[in-house]
Design an enzyme around this catalytic site. Structure first.
Site, PDB file in Angstrom:
ATOM      1  N   GLU A 149     -12.550  33.844 -66.860  1.00 13.04           N
ATOM      2  CA  GLU A 149     -11.578  34.934 -67.052  1.00 13.04           C
ATOM      3  C   GLU A 149     -10.155  34.384 -67.206  1.00 13.04           C
ATOM      4  O   GLU A 149      -9.361  34.937 -67.961  1.00 13.04           O
ATOM      5  CB  GLU A 149     -11.683  35.922 -65.884  1.00 13.04           C
ATOM      6  CG  GLU A 149     -12.994  36.728 -65.957  1.00 13.04           C
ATOM      7  CD  GLU A 149     -13.238  37.595 -64.728  1.00 13.04           C
ATOM      8  OE1 GLU A 149     -13.180  37.039 -63.614  1.00 13.04           O
ATOM      9  OE2 GLU A 149     -13.474  38.802 -64.886  1.00 13.04           O
ATOM     10  N   GLU A 183     -21.211  36.511 -62.125  1.00 12.42           N
ATOM     11  CA  GLU A 183     -20.975  37.444 -61.014  1.00 12.42           C
ATOM     12  C   GLU A 183     -22.198  38.288 -60.686  1.00 12.42           C
ATOM     13  O   GLU A 183     -22.431  38.647 -59.530  1.00 12.42           O
ATOM     14  CB  GLU A 183     -19.782  38.358 -61.334  1.00 12.42           C
ATOM     15  CG  GLU A 183     -18.421  37.677 -61.287  1.00 12.42           C
ATOM     16  CD  GLU A 183     -18.017  36.995 -62.587  1.00 12.42           C
ATOM     17  OE1 GLU A 183     -18.903  36.793 -63.457  1.00 12.42           O
ATOM     18  OE2 GLU A 183     -16.829  36.657 -62.740  1.00 12.42           O
TER      19      GLU A 183
HETATM   20  C1  3H9 Z   1     -15.828  35.621 -59.396  1.00 13.11           C
HETATM   21  O1  3H9 Z   1     -15.331  34.730 -60.009  1.00 13.11           O
HETATM   22  C2  3H9 Z   1     -15.291  37.016 -59.379  1.00 13.11           C
HETATM   23  C3  3H9 Z   1     -14.259  37.294 -60.447  1.00 13.11           C
HETATM   24  O2  3H9 Z   1     -14.868  37.783 -61.623  1.00 13.11           O
HETATM   25  C4  3H9 Z   1     -13.298  38.359 -60.019  1.00 13.11           C
HETATM   26  C5  3H9 Z   1     -12.485  38.067 -58.791  1.00 13.11           C
HETATM   27  C6  3H9 Z   1     -11.409  39.120 -58.568  1.00 13.11           C
HETATM   28  N1  3H9 Z   1     -16.138  29.787 -54.296  1.00 13.11           N
HETATM   29  O3  3H9 Z   1     -23.024  24.398 -55.891  1.00 13.11           O
HETATM   30  P1  3H9 Z   1     -22.450  23.139 -55.349  1.00 13.11           P
HETATM   31  C7  3H9 Z   1     -18.542  25.377 -53.211  1.00 13.11           C
HETATM   32  S1  3H9 Z   1     -17.195  35.375 -58.438  1.00 13.11           S
HETATM   33  C8  3H9 Z   1     -16.154  29.083 -53.165  1.00 13.11           C
HETATM   34  O4  3H9 Z   1     -23.174  22.441 -54.280  1.00 13.11           O
HETATM   35  P2  3H9 Z   1     -22.853  21.884 -57.901  1.00 13.11           P
HETATM   36  C9  3H9 Z   1     -19.935  25.355 -52.637  1.00 13.11           C
HETATM   37  O5  3H9 Z   1     -20.078  26.268 -51.580  1.00 13.11           O
HETATM   38  C10 3H9 Z   1     -17.536  33.650 -58.575  1.00 13.11           C
HETATM   39  N2  3H9 Z   1     -16.854  27.940 -53.013  1.00 13.11           N
HETATM   40  O6  3H9 Z   1     -22.109  22.103 -56.517  1.00 13.11           O
HETATM   41  C11 3H9 Z   1     -20.044  23.927 -52.176  1.00 13.11           C
HETATM   42  O7  3H9 Z   1     -19.319  23.814 -50.963  1.00 13.11           O
HETATM   43  P3  3H9 Z   1     -19.764  22.785 -49.846  1.00 13.11           P
HETATM   44  C12 3H9 Z   1     -18.261  33.348 -59.813  1.00 13.11           C
HETATM   45  C13 3H9 Z   1     -17.564  27.509 -54.058  1.00 13.11           C
HETATM   46  O8  3H9 Z   1     -22.167  20.755 -58.555  1.00 13.11           O
HETATM   47  C14 3H9 Z   1     -19.256  23.157 -53.246  1.00 13.11           C
HETATM   48  O9  3H9 Z   1     -18.400  24.133 -53.853  1.00 13.11           O
HETATM   49  N3  3H9 Z   1     -18.616  31.949 -59.831  1.00 13.11           N
HETATM   50  C15 3H9 Z   1     -17.600  28.206 -55.257  1.00 13.11           C
HETATM   51  O10 3H9 Z   1     -24.315  21.849 -57.708  1.00 13.11           O
HETATM   52  C16 3H9 Z   1     -20.111  22.511 -54.295  1.00 13.11           C
HETATM   53  O11 3H9 Z   1     -20.981  23.509 -54.841  1.00 13.11           O
HETATM   54  C17 3H9 Z   1     -19.824  31.519 -59.425  1.00 13.11           C
HETATM   55  O12 3H9 Z   1     -20.667  32.271 -59.010  1.00 13.11           O
HETATM   56  C18 3H9 Z   1     -16.840  29.396 -55.374  1.00 13.11           C
HETATM   57  N4  3H9 Z   1     -16.790  30.111 -56.511  1.00 13.11           N
HETATM   58  O13 3H9 Z   1     -22.563  23.212 -58.741  1.00 13.11           O
HETATM   59  C19 3H9 Z   1     -20.038  30.031 -59.530  1.00 13.11           C
HETATM   60  N5  3H9 Z   1     -18.415  27.550 -56.117  1.00 13.11           N
HETATM   61  O14 3H9 Z   1     -19.674  21.435 -50.476  1.00 13.11           O
HETATM   62  C20 3H9 Z   1     -20.600  29.509 -58.252  1.00 13.11           C
HETATM   63  C21 3H9 Z   1     -18.862  26.463 -55.463  1.00 13.11           C
HETATM   64  O15 3H9 Z   1     -18.809  23.030 -48.725  1.00 13.11           O
HETATM   65  N6  3H9 Z   1     -20.735  28.083 -58.229  1.00 13.11           N
HETATM   66  N7  3H9 Z   1     -18.351  26.433 -54.214  1.00 13.11           N
HETATM   67  O16 3H9 Z   1     -21.183  23.191 -49.505  1.00 13.11           O
HETATM   68  C22 3H9 Z   1     -21.708  27.411 -58.873  1.00 13.11           C
HETATM   69  O17 3H9 Z   1     -22.478  27.957 -59.632  1.00 13.11           O
HETATM   70  C23 3H9 Z   1     -21.840  25.942 -58.578  1.00 13.11           C
HETATM   71  O18 3H9 Z   1     -21.194  25.691 -57.361  1.00 13.11           O
HETATM   72  C24 3H9 Z   1     -21.231  25.012 -59.650  1.00 13.11           C
HETATM   73  C25 3H9 Z   1     -21.273  23.550 -59.123  1.00 13.11           C
HETATM   74  C26 3H9 Z   1     -22.065  25.110 -60.930  1.00 13.11           C
HETATM   75  C27 3H9 Z   1     -19.797  25.355 -59.946  1.00 13.11           C
END
Ligand code: 3H9
Length: 689
Positions: free
Chosen positions: A104, A124
């Site tokens: 976004e 999301e």
């Molecule tokens: C959103 O964006 C809403 C908006 O539209 C509107 C808002 C108003 N936040 O998965 P990993 C942490 S909703 C906080 O093991 P990988 C995760 O907990 C969001 N923390 O790594 C972990 O922490 P820890 C939409 C996050 O390389 C560390 O990062 N976005 C977030 O296998 C490593 O993560 C998503 O749903 C976050 N957004 O994969 C994307 N993301 O080391 C969610 C990650 O302490 N994320 N962490 O355990 C993912 O899909 C994967 O983390 C990603 C990396 C592909 C990025």
């Protein structure tokens, strides 16, 4: 350096986010970005801006851990208003994944350049949400709703190449993404050019979107965010941009507050936490696994061998004789054939996988394997003699794992001279499908063996959860409580279809009676007999020879091989007779009562499992139940569910049940009592605060 820094190169301000591990848009990042954009706009020496990022992710989205907490300004929508309203062109330089709020941000920019390896998506939906910072409004205007909607509905990212084709990206480069973005920003500043919005929102696009939306709504199965997504995207055709944004915001905030999204966010973090192994640091490296052996070519052993073949790891499937081995290999071939018929596997891929499974008779065939997984008959004597045999033939350093569901791993390990190499690897049936893998860590096993089993589990596409040794480990130990509760309910007055309906109404695919009929009632019967346990109804059903689907009747009737059971008046009469024999006056139960009686004892057992250190964290228990027993993810798992009901409520209900049944084991566990009493019932198993 702060989380956001600006470097002015020639006349372009390159604003770089550096918030490891994934550049989530927490409050400090939003504040840093807002300040950087404002400053660049005020700086007369700057004509254009680039938003770039350090690390493997461009931006992984909003910081999920901030949801549900008091808002801190600027909100993401406000920040994106500032970026979109910048008087100087802003270009996104996307070097890694741009997800959710991250995409976004890029959409609010005037243009976007990405590296070839970048991925872009709006995931999301997987958190029970919809994009909440303009994604539902900007993406359809940029690429058309018929392309944007499926991206938001699946939550799956697209490649940079695909995004370029869609018109979501302006350029894709193999290197120097920031330099190319800067160049583009300068050009845009010089020419005043920019994309005109709304040119993709044609009548044909609207019709295509409506067709997709109708299909999505049909399949939504009560997920509240699918109708919300449809409503938000639909508004691009009827409302001006600002009003569409307001619709999106309202729907997003409603969903953030919904218990179902809270549950999915809990699962997101629990899935990541489960990967952290208490007491084992990153210095402990896994052993190399180049080949495997599986002992036992039954349903379970065959399924495990398939997991290896599917992951491209050669595996020897071992039996005691040729006939069961042939049967096992034929069963595997038949399962692959179904995939080929369905079109999910090519005949070539099937042949490659079959070629990776080498059938063999006798334990000596396991001599060269880096890991041996025993999946033989569930009896200690059988397991011990296999492990004694393996100890003689397996190479030094080979990992010896048992797939036992219940048995004591140290006793099995004691049959070898190398308990440091022995652990449990408990797969779930069907092993080639179910995601859960319980990795059973004993006191004796070496840390690198545990790390290897976990890493291997991931290679096999599983969700490994490290658990302690103890009867039934985590999953089956809690399942046993549900099974006992089912028996109690049947005797007290509920009927199989009522019990099952309560659980399917809760979101399970199947209730306990249908499940037992599918698995075979004789399995539990045999195990009860071995342990000297009785279950009046379940035993009587087995004594009648009603083992479930395979015999055409169990708790239900399955005429002509039907898969869905029908109520069986004979079974219902038998249950009534048993109640009468026990002097129980049967009464009716509501679905809520049934649920409480089935699930509360599981929560209690979960608390005991935590007390005993069999599970490291409540979230681990939730991951076990979601991945191994079809607990609906949007209910967050048993421990999250317990918190949402209130631990004080559950503790009270358990005390009442213990009093009613005279079964002291149903008294709330000390941990539950402690948390239920804490802060007048606001104690929580899963909250970190
Ligand atoms: C959103 O964006 C809403 C908006 O539209 C509107 C808002 C108003 N936040 O998965 P990993 C942490 S909703 C906080 O093991 P990988 C995760 O907990 C969001 N923390 O790594 C972990 O922490 P820890 C939409 C996050 O390389 C560390 O990062 N976005 C977030 O296998 C490593 O993560 C998503 O749903 C976050 N957004 O994969 C994307 N993301 O080391 C969610 C990650 O302490 N994320 N962490 O355990 C993912 O899909 C994967 O983390 C990603 C990396 C592909 C990025």
């Amino acid at each position: 350096m702060g989380l956001v820094s600006t470097t002015v190169l020639r006349d372009v301000a390159v604003v770089t986010i550096d918030n490891p591990p994934v550049n989530a848009l927490g409050a400090a990042v939003r504040q840093g970005l807002a300040a950087a954009v404002a400053q660049a706009n005020a700086d007369a020496g700057v004509t254009a801006l680039v938003i770039a990022a350090e690390g493997k992710a461009f931006i992984a989205g909003a910081d999920i851990s901030e949801f549900g907490k008091p808002p801190v300004a600027p909100s993401l929508p406000d920040l994106l208003d500032a970026i979109a309203g910048s008087s100087k062109p802003v270009v996104a330089a996307i070097q890694g994944v741009a997800l959710g709020g991250g995409l976004e941000v890029a959409l609010a920019c005037r243009a976007r350049v990405a590296l070839t390896a970048a991925k872009l998506g709006l995931p999301e939906i997987k958190l029970g949400l919809i994009p909440g910072a303009g994604g539902t409004q900007r993406l359809p205007r940029l690429i058309g709703a018929a392309k944007a909607f499926p991206m938001m509905l699946s939550g799956e990212p697209v490649s940079a190449g695909q995004a370029l084709e869609y018109g979501l990206l302006d350029e894709v480069v193999s290197e120097n993404v920031v330099a190319v973005a800067s160049q583009l920003a300068e050009t845009l500043a010089a020419t005043g050019a920019g994309r005109t919005a709304a040119d993709r929102l044609t009548e044909a696009d609207r019709e295509a979107f409506e067709a997709l939306a109708a299909e999505a709504l049909k399949k939504a199965e009560g997920a509240p965010n699918v109708p919300a997504l449809v409503e938000a995207v639909r508004s691009v055709f009827s409302l001006p941009f600002a009003e569409g944004l307001a619709v999106e915001r309202r729907l997003f905030l409603e969903l953030v507050a919904d218990e179902r999204s809270k549950a999915l966010r809990h699962v997101f973090f629990a899935e990541r936490e489960v990967a952290k192994l208490p007491g084992i640091g990153p210095e402990v490296k896994p052993r190399e696994i180049l080949s495997a052996a599986v002992i036992g070519a039954g349903t379970m052993g065959g399924g495990i061998a398939m997991c290896f073949a599917n992951a491209g790891i050669p595996v020897t499937l071992i039996e005691t004789a040729q006939a069961p081995l042939d049967n096992g290999m034929n069963r595997i071939a038949a399962i692959y054939d179904i995939s080929v018929q369905r079109g999910s596997l090519t005949p070539d891929a099937k042949a490659r996988r079959m070629a990776l499974i080498k059938p063999a008779v006798g334990l000596t065939a396991a001599a060269k394997a880096d890991i041996v997984i025993e999946a033989a008959f569930e009896e200690m004597g059988v397991k011990q003699s296999i492990f004694t045999g393996l100890d003689k033939v397996a190479k030094p350093g080979a990992i010896l794992a048992s797939n036992t569901s219940y048995l004591d791993i140290p006793t099995i390990a004691a049959a070898t001279g190398r308990p440091q190499d022995v652990l449990g690897m408990h797969f779930f049936s069907p092993a080639n499908v179910m995601k859960l893998l319980e990795v059973v860590r004993t006191k004796e096993v070496a840390d690198d063996v545990v790390v290897t089993a976990v890493a291997l589990g991931r290679r096999l596409g599983k969700v490994p959860v490290v658990v302690g040794n103890g009867f039934g480990f985590v999953g089956n130990r809690m399942l046993e409580q549900r099974t006992r509760a089912t028996e109690r309910l049947l005797v007290a007055g509920a009927l199989p279809h009522e019990i099952d309906a309560a659980l399917t109404g809760f979101g399970f695919k199947m209730g306990p009676c249908a499940m037992a009929d599918l698995a075979g009632n004789d399995i539990g019967w045999r195990s009860r007999k071995a342990r000297g346990l009785k279950a009046s109804v379940a035993d009587a059903i087995c004594e009648a020879g009603w083992f479930g689907q395979k015999t055409g009747r169990g708790y239900y009737l399955y005429p002509q091989g039907a898969r869905a059971g029908q109520r069986d008046p004979e079974v219902e009469a038998l249950i009534a007779r048993i109640s009468a024999e026990k002097g129980v006056t049967r009464r009716s139960f509501t679905s809520e009562e049934i649920l409480a009686r089935l699930l509360d004892p599981m929560v209690n057992e979960g608390a005991r499992i935590l007390e005993a250190g069999i599970a490291a964290r409540p979230g681990d228990i939730d991951i076990v139940w979601i991945n191994g027993y079809n607990w609906p993810a949007w209910r967050g798992g048993p421990m999250f569910w317990a918190d949402s009901v209130g631990l004080d409520v559950i503790a009270k209900r358990l005390s009442a049940l213990a009093a009613e049944t005279g079964d002291k084991a149903l008294e709330p566990a000390p941990l539950l009592q402690f948390l239920a009493a804490e802060r007048k019932g606001f104690g929580s198993l899963t909250s970190k605060s």
